[in-house]
Design an enzyme around this catalytic site. Structure first.
Site, mmCIF file in Angstrom:
data_model
loop_
_atom_site.group_PDB
_atom_site.id
_atom_site.type_symbol
_atom_site.label_atom_id
_atom_site.label_comp_id
_atom_site.label_asym_id
_atom_site.label_seq_id
_atom_site.Cartn_x
_atom_site.Cartn_y
_atom_site.Cartn_z
ATOM 1 N N VAL A 109 -2.997 17.593 10.415
ATOM 2 C CA VAL A 109 -1.892 18.289 11.078
ATOM 3 C C VAL A 109 -2.162 19.788 11.154
ATOM 4 O O VAL A 109 -1.258 20.568 11.412
ATOM 5 C CB VAL A 109 -0.565 18.020 10.330
ATOM 6 C CG1 VAL A 109 -0.249 16.530 10.324
ATOM 7 C CG2 VAL A 109 -0.590 18.561 8.900
ATOM 8 N N HIS A 126 -1.046 11.812 13.385
ATOM 9 C CA HIS A 126 0.077 11.968 12.460
ATOM 10 C C HIS A 126 0.914 13.198 12.766
ATOM 11 O O HIS A 126 1.659 13.677 11.915
ATOM 12 C CB HIS A 126 -0.437 12.013 11.026
ATOM 13 C CG HIS A 126 -1.095 10.740 10.597
ATOM 14 N ND1 HIS A 126 -2.066 10.673 9.624
ATOM 15 C CD2 HIS A 126 -0.922 9.460 11.047
ATOM 16 C CE1 HIS A 126 -2.463 9.420 9.477
ATOM 17 N NE2 HIS A 126 -1.792 8.669 10.334
ATOM 18 N N CYS A 128 14.573 18.962 15.438
ATOM 19 C CA CYS A 128 15.855 18.619 14.833
ATOM 20 C C CYS A 128 15.970 17.102 14.762
ATOM 21 O O CYS A 128 15.583 16.400 15.699
ATOM 22 C CB CYS A 128 17.003 19.197 15.653
ATOM 23 S SG CYS A 128 18.652 18.740 15.023
ATOM 24 N N CYS A 154 19.276 23.486 12.359
ATOM 25 C CA CYS A 154 19.214 23.573 13.814
ATOM 26 C C CYS A 154 20.266 24.547 14.329
ATOM 27 O O CYS A 154 21.451 24.409 14.010
ATOM 28 C CB CYS A 154 19.444 22.182 14.416
ATOM 29 S SG CYS A 154 19.560 22.176 16.226
ATOM 30 N N SER A 171 -11.295 8.301 4.397
ATOM 31 C CA SER A 171 -11.479 7.053 3.662
ATOM 32 C C SER A 171 -10.838 5.878 4.383
ATOM 33 O O SER A 171 -10.991 4.737 3.963
ATOM 34 C CB SER A 171 -10.889 7.179 2.256
ATOM 35 O OG SER A 171 -9.479 7.391 2.327
ATOM 36 N N GLY A 217 -18.277 9.363 -0.235
ATOM 37 C CA GLY A 217 -17.552 8.360 -1.005
ATOM 38 C C GLY A 217 -17.188 7.135 -0.190
ATOM 39 O O GLY A 217 -17.383 7.071 1.028
ATOM 40 N N CYS A 246 -20.020 16.451 5.884
ATOM 41 C CA CYS A 246 -20.090 16.621 7.338
ATOM 42 C C CYS A 246 -20.738 17.940 7.729
ATOM 43 O O CYS A 246 -21.567 17.998 8.643
ATOM 44 C CB CYS A 246 -18.685 16.540 7.941
ATOM 45 S SG CYS A 246 -17.884 14.919 7.808
#
Length: 304
Positions: free
Chosen positions: A132, A148, A156, A207, A249, A275, A291
């Site tokens: 995000v 996501h 709101c 709001c 993962s 991992g 990476c």
């Protein structure tokens, strides 16, 4: 003042902590394997997770020793709790308010820039990210699907009102002029650890249209990815000829099902992550290294 705990295997770039778990450096065969993969395909969908941003100073949740779960007992806010309890919203917004200046100032690293170069070279058709932090957009990537959601938009819960997170920060600063700005650690979604006293004194934003509760446009734990976004991702997977998974993962099903779809459609799936992952036994190729130590070099070879 708070004190930051920094494990021995944390690295610091200047004043920035880099939350990268222990790993083996890439071998030449890893580089050759990934270069051949890139050269075989012209429509690659890139799927990224928190591991792509650790080198920028944003920790992930699950990495051994350096992930959030390994360093604290903190659990991410649950969607139903955020909606139901004003105290949960107060704690969330207080922590997010203090963490925002640092979170929003984080810059993309070599991996983000490398993905953008692959995009410009005509190899990448879309980037689907679980993050995000908008670092892909800061790096110049043009077609990014934020699976996501984004911490940069606030909505709101009671009406259509929405506001840019940076603008909301100014509102909260006016409402909380004496809020302490020191903190112990930043978290993957940008919030930080605060004392109970700091949280209790915080004035929560509402709001301005209906006095309803405000929530960042992030899919919290326990919530679902919007169906429109799910279909958007499904369409991109279907139109791609391969999937390149970076820094995740794949524990969360919303990302894992992308791999399941790709395999059902006989697409080649390559995974680059430090991992184990949920998909290790079904992907075509798995490379276990950082990476940032292989993607920039890979792009140099593709460009040439």
């Amino acid at each position: 003042m708070f004190t930051r705990f920094i494990p021995n295997n944390f690295k610091k770039l200047g004043r920035q902590i880099v939350y990268v778990p222990k790993h083996k450096p890439p071998e030449q065969r890893d580089f050759e394997t990934l270069r051949e993969f890139i050269n075989r395909h012209q429509k690659i969908l890139v799927l990224t997770g928190a591991g792509i941003s650790t080198e920028s100073g944003i920790p992930d949740y699950r990495s051994e020793e350096v992930g959030l779960y390994a360093r604290s007992n903190h659990k991410p806010v649950q969607y139903q709790e955020f909606v139901k309890y004003p105290k949960v919203r107060q704690r969330y917004w207080a922590r997010n308010f203090v963490g925002w200046p640092r979170f929003s100032s984080v810059e993309p690293n070599g991996s983000h820039l490398a993905i953008n170069r692959l995009e410009k070279a005509g190899k990448v058709t879309a980037v689907v990210t679980q993050n995000v932090d908008r670092l892909h957009q800061k790096a110049g990537s043009e077609y990014v699907i934020e699976l996501h959601g984004s911490g940069y938009i606030v909505k709101c819960l009671s009406c259509p009102y929405e506001i840019d997170r940076t603008e909301l920060q100014e509102v909260m600063m006016r409402n909380n002029p004496a809020m302490e700005s020191s903190f112990t650690m930043i978290r993957p979604d940008g919030d930080v650890e605060l004392s109970k006293e700091q949280v209790d004194e915080f004035r929560v934003p509402l709001c301005p249209k209906c006095d309803g509760p405000l929530k960042p446009n992030i899919v919290f734990f326990g919530d679902n990815v919007p169906k429109v976004r799910v279909e958007q991702v499904r369409s991109q997977v279907a139109s791609s000829d391969a999937v390149f998974v970076l820094g995740t993962s794949l524990t969360v099903y919303s990302s894992y099902r992308i791999i399941l779809q790709a395999k059902e459609e006989n697409k080649e799936v390559v995974l680059l992550n430090i991992g184990p992952t949920r998909a290790d036994n079904i992907v075509d190729i798995k490379v276990s290294t950082k990476c940032g130590e292989i993607l920039p070099k890979l792009c140099n070879s593709i460009d040439s």
